[in-house]
Design a protein around this motif. Structure first.
Motif, PDB file in Angstrom:
ATOM      1  N   ASP A  19      15.600  27.027  73.035  1.00  0.00           N
ATOM      2  CA  ASP A  19      16.847  27.543  72.682  1.00  0.00           C
ATOM      3  C   ASP A  19      17.170  27.242  71.152  1.00  0.00           C
ATOM      4  N   ILE A  20      16.436  27.912  70.221  1.00  0.00           N
ATOM      5  CA  ILE A  20      16.827  27.389  68.677  1.00  0.00           C
ATOM      6  C   ILE A  20      17.798  28.357  68.179  1.00  0.00           C
ATOM      7  N   HIS A  21      18.584  27.769  67.538  1.00  0.00           N
ATOM      8  CA  HIS A  21      19.800  28.332  66.650  1.00  0.00           C
ATOM      9  C   HIS A  21      19.259  28.757  65.362  1.00  0.00           C
ATOM     10  N   PRO A  22      19.103  29.921  65.024  1.00  0.00           N
ATOM     11  CA  PRO A  22      18.431  30.124  63.498  1.00  0.00           C
ATOM     12  C   PRO A  22      19.334  29.828  62.508  1.00  0.00           C
ATOM     13  N   GLU A  23      20.524  29.571  62.697  1.00  0.00           N
ATOM     14  CA  GLU A  23      21.799  29.071  61.584  1.00  0.00           C
ATOM     15  C   GLU A  23      21.475  27.753  61.630  1.00  0.00           C
ATOM     16  N   GLY A  24      20.815  27.012  62.242  1.00  0.00           N
ATOM     17  CA  GLY A  24      20.858  25.564  62.268  1.00  0.00           C
ATOM     18  C   GLY A  24      21.420  24.826  63.671  1.00  0.00           C
TER      19      GLY A  24
END
Ligand code: ZN
Length: 305
Positions: free
Chosen positions: A130-135
């Motif tokens: 569940d990686i968030h591209p915005e950090g």
């Protein structure tokens, strides 16, 4: 008669000048910390609906009809952003049909986008979990960033409700005074935590670690959003045998099963932290959130000595 006409004219004028009357700024807060911050900054001017409680995982909630209705009425949505609510907020925005709170509109305030974010990935691969591209979106655990967000939210309140601009300005300044004093107190109290190695359940604490200089000794989740597996936990236990940690922490909304297991196996305290306002009895407001987080970690540090 003349008097009544004047009264009527004054009433009419005030209705024109006050399109948003006191307690009439409808705010939709995605998480309890943003409801608490809005309450600090807007006081009686805001009527706040909070979409999630401290007992719920803010990554995943049900888009209930009552939430769609609340967002439909809202003048302002105050959310974490940076992808945290990706699983439910876009759907609520669409279903609400409220143009004021769509992405990029003044009525759409994303707290995490107001500050520098940690763990911004070089590239996004679904295989990483569940990686968030915005950090990392979990910015609420750093009170320094909270101060920056408060300034930005004050500016947004003034923009949306200009009639009460002076009031928001005064409340914002008062909040900042109280906040800076509390920050100095927290910085001092948390000194013993500097450099302490801590295991986390989910990568929700990057900003707390950044602020207090804690060291992440591992995560219970295999990948962000992927529950702990027996194999991963055994590996973690072996790593901790070589390089011990002082405690394992988990958020009030998370199950304590994996943390309790590691606590027994590695003989370190498992610590429940509020993560947001209302997560524990001590975190009854925004100030209590940090007071209680630091107190609980200090108590665990003493216990582990
Ligand atoms: Zn997350």
């Amino acid at each position: 008669m003349k008097y009544l006409t004047r009264v009527f004219a004054v009433l009419l004028l005030s209705a024109v000048l006050h399109p948003v009357t006191a307690a009439d700024l409808k705010v939709f807060a995605c998480e309890p910390e943003w409801a608490a911050l809005t309450r600090e900054l807007a006081g009686d001017h805001a009527d706040i609906t909070t979409a999630t409680t401290a007992r719920q995982d803010p990554h995943h909630i049900q888009a209930r009809p009552s939430l769609i209705a609340a967002l439909r009425r809202a003048d302002l949505a105050v959310c974490t952003g940076a992808g945290l609510e990706i699983g439910w907020l876009p759907m609520l925005q669409r279903q609400s049909g409220n143009t004021a709170v769509q992405n990029g509109k003044p009525g759409d305030f994303e707290a995490a986008m107001q500050v520098e974010r940690l763990e911004v990935p070089e590239s996004v691969d679904r295989a990483m979990g569940d990686i968030h591209p915005e950090g990392n979106p979990h910015v609420q655990m750093d009170p320094r960033r909270m101060a920056t967000i408060a300034t930005a939210l004050t500016a947004r309140l003034r923009q949306i409700d200009p009639v009460h601009a002076a009031d928001y300005e005064a409340r914002g300044a008062d909040f900042d005074r109280r906040w800076q004093a509390a920050l100095a107190r927290w910085n001092d109290a948390a000194k013993p935590l500097r450099g302490v190695r801590v295991v986390v359940h989910h990568k929700g604490w990057a900003y707390l670690f950044d602020w207090l200089g804690l060291e992440e000794a591992g995560t219970l989740e295999t990948k962000p959003g992927v529950p702990p597996s027996a194999g991963h936990l055994a590996e973690l236990k072996a790593e901790l045998a070589a390089r011990p940690a002082k405690m394992v922490i988990y958020a009030a909304y998370q199950e304590d099963r994996a943390a309790s297991w590691l606590s027994r196996e590695a003989a370190i305290p498992a610590v429940k932290l509020p993560f947001t306002v209302g997560g524990t009895a001590g975190a009854s407001d925004l100030f209590g959130l940090y007071d209680d987080t630091i107190n609980r970690m200090l108590a665990a540090l003493h216990e582990s000595h």
